[in-house]
Design an enzyme around this catalytic site. Structure first.
Site, mmCIF file in Angstrom:
data_model
loop_
_atom_site.group_PDB
_atom_site.id
_atom_site.type_symbol
_atom_site.label_atom_id
_atom_site.label_comp_id
_atom_site.label_asym_id
_atom_site.label_seq_id
_atom_site.Cartn_x
_atom_site.Cartn_y
_atom_site.Cartn_z
ATOM 1 N N HIS A 188 3.846 -2.314 3.029
ATOM 2 C CA HIS A 188 3.907 -0.994 2.387
ATOM 3 C C HIS A 188 5.230 -0.837 1.644
ATOM 4 C CE1 HIS A 188 1.088 -0.648 5.756
ATOM 5 N NE2 HIS A 188 0.482 0.296 5.073
ATOM 6 N N ASP A 238 0.812 -1.219 0.000
ATOM 7 C CA ASP A 238 0.000 0.000 0.000
ATOM 8 C C ASP A 238 0.847 1.271 0.000
ATOM 9 O OD1 ASP A 238 -1.970 -1.899 0.386
ATOM 10 O OD2 ASP A 238 -2.880 -0.911 2.109
HETATM 11 ZN ZN ZN Z 1 -2.504 3.102 3.293
#
Ligand code: ZN
Length: 255
Positions: free
Chosen positions: A214, A45
């Site tokens: 991430h 993400d």
């Molecule tokens: Zn996020």
């Protein structure tokens, strides 16, 4: 008598309040796990990101690009939930190249909203804008619009869900979180989360997983992701996109 009257009144009111509530069918499921046994979907993400510069040469410095090259080496397909304007603006030429590179390598590109607001705190109009503002950028970069999204922070309410579902998106949360955003430089802790969630679970014995990480963190992109891939593959899981792990391969995008 009084009690009976009250009971009748409640019965009369009930259908009206049921009609007033949002129809259940207008809400999409919040998907937290793979339906195809033995599959594992790594998801990244908030990207793309690069603190220095974008370099698509054989020895790039860019987090997302290097990560994609590693995934390709291990024959892993991952899913990238990208923002329009979070760490960077996706329309910046060099970041467009990073998203395109991930897409061209066969990874799934999905929406993480325009600028990473908590959708549960926005008006329905603002939720719609968070989704639709990103769509032309996707069109520009990969020539199509994703059908998959993840709400920032995994935060969503029924009103936001109804808007996003009506726009044609499937809503993806996660089975477990590597928690790399809590300890972005502690790869050992990230790996401990993976091990705690997968310990003793061979691919053949369980449902599939959707894991959250991430690509905006250097250690995730350049160190942890590779360790996680080796570990998950050693358990026998097939590492595929979110769409494939849900039996929905080929429906990742709309025109
Ligand atoms: Zn996020």
């Amino acid at each position: 008598m009084r009690l009976n009257f009250f009971a009748v009144a409640v019965l009369l009111v009930l259908p009206i309040s049921t009609l007033a509530a949002p129809a259940k069918s207008s809400l999409g499921p919040l998907i937290t796990r793979c339906t195809t046994k033995g599959t594992f979907a790594m998801t990244f993400d908030d990207g793309p990101f690069d603190p220095t510069n974008i370099d698509l040469s054989p020895n790039p410095t860019q987090y997302t690009v290097k990560l994609v090259q590693m995934l390709n080496k291990y024959n892993v397909t991952a899913t990238f939930f990208v923002n329009g304007d979070n760490y960077v603006n996706i329309l910046d030429k060099k970041y467009r190249a990073a998203v395109k590179f991930a897409y061209d390598s066969g990874h799934q590109i999905a929406s993480h909203t325009w600028d990473h607001k908590d959708l549960a705190k926005l008006s329905t109009k603002a939720v719609k804008e968070e989704m639709t503002k990103l769509e032309p950028a996707f069109k520009t970069i990969i020539g199509k619009v994703p059908r998959y999204m993840r709400p920032p922070y995994g935060s969503i309410n029924d009103e936001a869900n109804a808007v996003i579902t009506s726009l044609g998106y499937r809503i993806i949360i996660w089975t477990f979180d590597s928690e790399d955003c809590d300890h972005p430089t502690d790869v050992k802790k990230d790996m401990a989360n993976y091990q705690a969630n997968l310990k003793g679970l061979k691919a053949a014995s369980t449902h599939g997983f959707i894991a959250l990480e991430h690509d905006v963190y250097k250690d995730t992109a350049l160190v942890f992701a590779e360790q996680a891939v080796k570990y998950v593959q050693s358990l026998g899981y097939k590492m595929v996109s979110v769409a494939e792990c849900l039996g929905d391969k080929g429906h990742e995008y709309r025109a």
